[in-house]
Design an enzyme around this catalytic site. Sequence first.
Site, PDB file in Angstrom:
ATOM      1  N   HIS A 144      -3.420   2.143   6.442  1.00 33.53           N
ATOM      2  CA  HIS A 144      -3.933   3.451   6.826  1.00 33.53           C
ATOM      3  C   HIS A 144      -3.905   4.345   5.599  1.00 33.53           C
ATOM      4  O   HIS A 144      -3.131   4.112   4.657  1.00 33.53           O
ATOM      5  CB  HIS A 144      -3.061   4.071   7.922  1.00 33.53           C
ATOM      6  N   CYS A 183      -8.480   4.785   5.119  1.00 39.13           N
ATOM      7  CA  CYS A 183      -9.227   6.006   5.351  1.00 39.13           C
ATOM      8  C   CYS A 183      -9.105   6.946   4.170  1.00 39.13           C
ATOM      9  O   CYS A 183      -8.085   6.986   3.490  1.00 39.13           O
ATOM     10  CB  CYS A 183      -8.703   6.730   6.599  1.00 39.13           C
TER      11      CYS A 183
END
Length: 447
Positions: free
Chosen positions: A269, A319
């Site tokens: 992430h 991300c």
Amino acid sequence: MDEADRQLLRRCRVRLVGELQVDPLWDALLTRELFTPDMIEDIQRAGSGSRRDQARQLIIDLETRGSQALPLFISCLEDTGQDTLASFLRTSSHAAKWNPEAVRTLNLMPVVLGPELLREVKQDPLKPTPGKLTPVVVGPEELWPAKLRPEVLRPEAPRPGDIGSGGFSDVRAQERWRGNANLAYVLDADPCGHCLIINNVNFCLESGLSTRTGSNIDCEKLQRRFRLLHFVVDVKGDLTAKQMVQALTELARRDHGALDCCVVVILSHGCQASHLQLPGAVYGTDGCPVSVERIVNIFNGTGCPSLGGKPKLFFIQACGGDQKDYGFEVVSTSPEDRTPGSDSEPDAAPFQEGPGAFDQPDAVSTLPTASDIFVSYSTFPGFVSWRDTKSGSWYVETLDGVFEQWAHSEDLQTLLLRVANAVSVKGIYKQSPGCLNFLRKKLFFKT
């Protein structure tokens, strides 16, 4: 942290770096649970370890510490007798909330990369495209020049003029690049270099980050791909932020003298983070971020002298923020855009950073030496990066396919342009990979 507080810290950063006394703050920051002991240690080791470097890193990291970070930090200043700075921040915060113009986001003008004149020729995106490159337009749609409207960016629409089809002349051109050490890196060693893959799948409950189902598929693809490209691949899974830094530092401290290249892949992430040169951050499994800038700096000339003058490649599947790109309307949509039964989810990020930094004069002296660095991001800063739980991420799936088909004949930057073009037409939500290229020469993999 909300956008107003984030912008406030950036506007005040020069003064904070100049006046903040960090030594009395550590206990207060721990008591109010703004930072963990490991985070404090990382801040204390920032840069040269000077007060200014520690203060700068503290202010940067503060942006990632939640919605109450600024008022808690002001309380810490008051607890340690730094009332002048506390009053300054509190007054500035109140003024900013009454005056939204003070924290408005920047309106960026579009930037056009690529040839100015376009000729209407059908171009298959999977055909080799050395030479002229497809233009990329960045900025608000209403500001785009008429001849660069969205329809020219899709593979079914007119492309630049005929730019090669892999014929004999193209092969000869590639061989000229490869054979000239002044124009292309020499990758003759076998093995070519080390490749470290950090694959974070499972995150602690307190982090609020979901399990990255499908990431193991990405990991297996990349492990196989880089082995075929003559790299020694080492895979490490589910590392905390501190363990990630340790693994990267161990790799940097190896002797790379007999090798020609080094590759680092991060699957995790991610979020945006304040930066001087390289945007973005990736999360450890403990929910603590490690900035891309810090990752790259581990491999600079001081930390890794045996890689001096050699290419260091970083591939970041994470991300860049939490915005979803809905794209723009085009004439037609390729079949893979509407794949039935797909289950895509973002490598989502709880924090988002606004544009701009406000302490450039103070920061210039600490910029890293970026020579021979190439950083490939799975998504444009500020937006999510999509991952299919069954087939892996769009970015890695496409990267693997492009490398399989074209790595024997095309240089790295051309390969990544192919990846960006192919990923950009996938899905209902859109994704646009990009890169920061500080290489001095072309790079052709050993195949």
